[in-house]
Write a protein that holds these residues in place. Structure first.
Motif, PDB file in Angstrom:
ATOM      1  N   ASN A 224       0.909  -1.454  -0.276  1.00  0.00           N
ATOM      2  CA  ASN A 224       0.195  -0.422   0.101  1.00  0.00           C
ATOM      3  C   ASN A 224       1.208   1.247  -0.264  1.00  0.00           C
ATOM      4  O   ASN A 224       0.449   2.499  -0.612  1.00  0.00           O
ATOM      5  CB  ASN A 224      -1.135  -0.440   1.358  1.00  0.00           C
ATOM      6  CG  ASN A 224      -1.999  -1.274   1.721  1.00  0.00           C
ATOM      7  OD1 ASN A 224      -2.684  -1.602  -0.246  1.00  0.00           O
ATOM      8  ND2 ASN A 224      -2.741  -1.473   2.043  1.00  0.00           N
ATOM      9  N   GLN A 225       2.371   1.268   0.772  1.00  0.00           N
ATOM     10  CA  GLN A 225       3.190   2.515   0.380  1.00  0.00           C
ATOM     11  C   GLN A 225       3.067   2.146  -0.408  1.00  0.00           C
ATOM     12  O   GLN A 225       3.366   3.261  -1.121  1.00  0.00           O
ATOM     13  CB  GLN A 225       4.289   2.245   2.218  1.00  0.00           C
ATOM     14  CG  GLN A 225       3.675   2.062   3.220  1.00  0.00           C
ATOM     15  CD  GLN A 225       2.874   3.839   3.834  1.00  0.00           C
ATOM     16  OE1 GLN A 225       4.028   4.786   2.815  1.00  0.00           O
ATOM     17  NE2 GLN A 225       1.842   4.267   3.709  1.00  0.00           N
ATOM     18  N   LEU A 226       3.943   1.991  -1.155  1.00  0.00           N
ATOM     19  CA  LEU A 226       4.338   1.397  -2.137  1.00  0.00           C
ATOM     20  C   LEU A 226       3.313   1.749  -3.676  1.00  0.00           C
ATOM     21  O   LEU A 226       4.092   2.487  -4.438  1.00  0.00           O
ATOM     22  CB  LEU A 226       4.977   0.768  -2.659  1.00  0.00           C
ATOM     23  CG  LEU A 226       5.319   0.853  -4.423  1.00  0.00           C
ATOM     24  CD1 LEU A 226       7.415   1.672  -3.900  1.00  0.00           C
ATOM     25  CD2 LEU A 226       6.776  -0.738  -4.766  1.00  0.00           C
ATOM     26  N   MET A 227       2.123   1.752  -3.553  1.00  0.00           N
ATOM     27  CA  MET A 227       1.166   2.400  -4.575  1.00  0.00           C
ATOM     28  C   MET A 227       0.946   3.950  -4.259  1.00  0.00           C
ATOM     29  O   MET A 227       0.620   4.493  -4.759  1.00  0.00           O
ATOM     30  CB  MET A 227       0.088   1.298  -4.512  1.00  0.00           C
ATOM     31  CG  MET A 227       0.201  -0.339  -4.805  1.00  0.00           C
ATOM     32  SD  MET A 227      -1.231  -1.096  -4.825  1.00  0.00           S
ATOM     33  CE  MET A 227      -2.629   0.197  -5.516  1.00  0.00           C
ATOM     34  N   ASP A 228       0.731   3.854  -3.159  1.00  0.00           N
ATOM     35  CA  ASP A 228       0.747   5.619  -2.369  1.00  0.00           C
ATOM     36  C   ASP A 228       1.824   6.497  -3.607  1.00  0.00           C
ATOM     37  O   ASP A 228       1.252   7.371  -3.601  1.00  0.00           O
ATOM     38  CB  ASP A 228       1.080   5.423  -1.257  1.00  0.00           C
ATOM     39  CG  ASP A 228      -0.664   5.765  -0.727  1.00  0.00           C
ATOM     40  OD1 ASP A 228      -1.930   5.926  -1.417  1.00  0.00           O
ATOM     41  OD2 ASP A 228      -0.781   5.718   0.370  1.00  0.00           O
ATOM     42  N   ASN A 229       2.703   5.930  -2.941  1.00  0.00           N
ATOM     43  CA  ASN A 229       4.167   6.786  -3.418  1.00  0.00           C
ATOM     44  C   ASN A 229       4.083   6.134  -4.940  1.00  0.00           C
ATOM     45  O   ASN A 229       4.606   7.373  -5.042  1.00  0.00           O
ATOM     46  CB  ASN A 229       5.244   6.249  -2.912  1.00  0.00           C
ATOM     47  CG  ASN A 229       5.726   6.543  -1.543  1.00  0.00           C
ATOM     48  OD1 ASN A 229       5.965   7.687  -1.621  1.00  0.00           O
ATOM     49  ND2 ASN A 229       6.124   6.011  -0.875  1.00  0.00           N
TER      50      ASN A 229
END
Lengths: 336, 336
Positions: A224-229
């Motif tokens: 999820n963090q990577l998708m946000d970024n």
């Protein structure tokens, strides 16, 4: 920055004293302590010998001796200061249950927990980070959905329950793995390579159970963090500069995504040392978790305090380390 | 070839897959951007101007965004058909892009120098020291004081205006033939806006690139642009040289936009002129002319037939069934 971490390190001793003092005091108030046990044991043995039931066999004198033996004859503050003074000199007292120095008990078991904890930590981070990245890039594809299903299945099953299932099917029925223990019985006769294989063979099932606890959390956090970024403006800026998608992910989105994972690392370190009582119990591994919980059951307070000393020190330094990691990854974080 | 436009967009159709089905965001847009000139694209939020820019850069959000048809001829090559590898060369090298939000357009965990040097490393040199030297030079070029110090700083240490200068430096680093600026001043203070626009004009005079400026601010258009494209609901309403658009607006929407600019000479505290109604959502655009529900000139024909592009004057085109009446009406209201 340096001053901040110096202050954080200086805060460790008072916190440590607070934690240990609290538990030390609790051990005095909880019923069923070593004194009561000794009296009980004395009575039952007397009964067996057919002694007089009505008269208390333990005299006041004996009681005082016992109190002195267990260190219960002094008020809490005095006893605590004495205990702390011994801890500073690396003396954790003698276990009531094993009649051995607690320090020896811990040094016997700590390597076991360190091996499992270290491998678990490396395994979870080593698998969860790449898996999270792959899932973020292939969001909503067959691969992503299949791994999500698997991960959430793992999340729903507690490690010890999985352990029981694995023992029944893979160890007892299929006999692919040993049922329990840290190493095999003939461990000392094996060559170095044989020892490694034996250790690994015994470790597979417990490691799976250890890893599964934080696996889903870390993988989904990473994803999820990577998708946000990946959706962030600065990644678009990077692509507009002409970097490839792969570079944009690895150089621009990934590091920003690691910040929350670094936060989690400090807490993960407790598993490193503490282990998990239930998993150690199921697989009959003599680690710190098993020692800690059994000491509580047996009211073996010197051991309880000894395990507490080690685990609280690890947690306290772990938190400072994870703050340092965050400052290392994120330049916006500057502690004053 | 000197007269050939650097960018020619023909019949561009761009769509997004949404949960409610496919939505056409840009519907048959054609325009040209000439060498060394500035083209303004103006329109309300959601009119498709940013999507047009992202289509040209092939930066549409994946996998939802897709170019369904049309050509994007950049320097004679169709970018709509270019491979990802070809686009790496174009982005940052031949076309630079400036984004709206300077606060988020830069990667928070990398230094300014590293982010700027990355452009040079991708397109110009393999030598890191050389790239850093070029980065410092470029920062000086965009008017950042003490660039030698700034290259070592992180985005959060810079003000919004300074960050936008860095973004501009990145877009112009490799002397692109075309710079696409998507609302470059919208997020900035008015005084900083003027500085940034001045900087862009000054750099254009020095480097001779073409600019495609996307904005909703007609004041910016008037100050910066040679040619204007007015977009509404994913289509072009009117296009032509900036003088023609401002002096002889032939589309009711253009007139509405111009009328809604507050004027210093006008009566203070009088109500601002507005265009009544709302832009319909892309998924329920009416048949015929898309401006019909807000247009004071609308007749039955506007609700049935999509207006064709007609020539008002050489280079000045409008998509309105009743543009003659609009122009005549404007003349009447000007004389009355």
């Amino acid at each position: 920055m340096r001053d901040y971490f110096l202050r954080r390190l200086l805060l460790i001793p008072p916190t440590f004293i607070g934690v240990t003092l609290l538990v030390f005091a609790i051990t005095r108030f909880v019923p069923g302590g070593p004194l009561e046990r000794a009296i009980m044991e004395a009575r039952t043995s007397e009964t067996r010998r057919g002694g007089d039931m009505g008269r208390s066999s333990t005299s006041e004198e004996q009681l005082a001796d016992l109190k002195a033996y267990y260190g219960l004859d002094k008020p809490i503050p005095v006893a605590y200061v004495q205990w702390l003074g011994k801890v500073v000199r690396c003396d954790l007292g003698t276990s009531h249950r094993f009649n051995e120095p607690v320090r020896d008990l811990i040094t016997q078991r700590l390597p076991v927990s360190l091996v499992y904890g270290g491998i678990t930590l490396a395994l979870t981070y080593g698998v969860c980070i790449p898996l999270g990245i792959a899932k973020a890039i292939r969001h909503r594809t067959g691969f992503d959905n299949a791994t999500s299903a698997l991960i959430f299945f793992g999340y729903a099953v507690p490690g010890y329950a999985l352990g029981a299932i694995l023992i029944v099917f893979l160890a007892a029925r299929a006999e692919w793995f040993p049922m329990s223990g840290f190493v095999g019985e003939n461990f000392s006769d094996l060559s170095i390579w044989g020892k490694v294989v034996d250790l690994a063979h015994h470790a597979v099932l417990p490691l799976v159970c250890y890893a599964i606890t934080s696996f889903a959390f870390l993988t989904m956090l990473m994803k999820n963090q990577l998708m946000d970024n990946l959706a962030a403006d600065f990644v678009r800026t990077a692509v507009a500069k002409g970097v490839s998608f792969k570079t944009a992910v690895l150089r621009h989105a990934l590091r920003n995504s690691l910040i929350p994972l670094a936060t989690h690392l400090g807490a993960s370190l407790t598993v490193f040392v503490g282990g998990s009582y239930l998993i150690e119990f199921i697989f009959d591994i003599n680690g710190m978790g098993l020692l800690g919980v059994q000491s509580i059951f047996d009211r073996d307070y010197p051991s309880v305090m000894g395990v507490l000393v080690v685990s609280s020190l690890v947690l306290l330094t772990g938190n400072v380390i994870s703050d340092m990691l965050i400052a290392l990854i994120d330049p916006r974080v500057r502690f004053k | 070839m000197a007269d050939a436009p650097i960018l020619e967009v023909r019949n561009l159709v761009t769509a997004f897959d949404t949960d409610a089905g496919q939505v056409i965001a840009v519907d048959g847009v054609s325009f040209q951007c000439h060498r060394g000139r500035t083209l303004g694209i103006v329109g309300e939020s959601g009119c498709g101007k940013s999507v047009t820019a992202l289509s040209i850069m092939r930066l549409l959000p994946q996998p939802m965004g897709r170019i369904l048809g049309g050509e994007i001829l950049f320097d004679g090559r169709d970018l709509a058909q270019a491979t990802p590898e070809q686009m790496y060369q174009v982005r940052g090298g031949k076309i630079g892009m400036i984004f709206q939000e300077p606060m988020t357009a830069l990667n928070p965990v990398h230094t300014i120098g590293r982010q700027l040097a990355e452009v040079f490393l991708l397109h110009k040199t393999r030598d890191r020291a050389e790239a850093l030297r070029l980065a410092i030079e470029m920062l000086k070029h965009v008017g950042i004081p003490s660039p030698e110090v700034r290259v070592g700083e992180y985005p959060h240490q810079l003000s919004g205006g300074m960050r936008q200068r860095v973004v501009i430096a990145m877009a112009l680093a490799c002397r692109p033939q075309l710079v696409i600026a998507d609302e470059p001043t919208t997020a900035l203070d008015v005084t900083i806006q003027a500085q940034i626009l001045d900087l862009m004009q000054q750099l254009q005079a020095e480097l001779g690139m073409s600019i495609m400026l996307i904005t909703h601010d007609l004041g910016v258009i008037a100050e910066m642009c040679d040619d204007v494209v007015v977009m509404y609901g994913g289509r072009i309403a009117e296009s032509g040289p900036v003088e023609a658009i401002f002096e002889n607006p032939s589309h009711p929407y253009t007139r509405g936009l111009l009328d809604s600019i507050p004027r210093l000479g006008g009566q203070r505290k009088s109500r601002l002129r507005i265009i009544d109604g709302m832009v319909p959502a892309l998924k329920d655009m009416p048949p015929g002319c898309r401006f019909q529900n807000r247009c004071p000139f609308a007749v039955d024909r506007c609700r049935k037939d999509q207006p064709a592009i007609e020539q008002v004057a050489p280079g000045h085109a409008v998509a309105c069934h009743r543009w003659r009446e609009v122009v005549a009406g404007a003349a009447v209201s000007a004389t009355s």
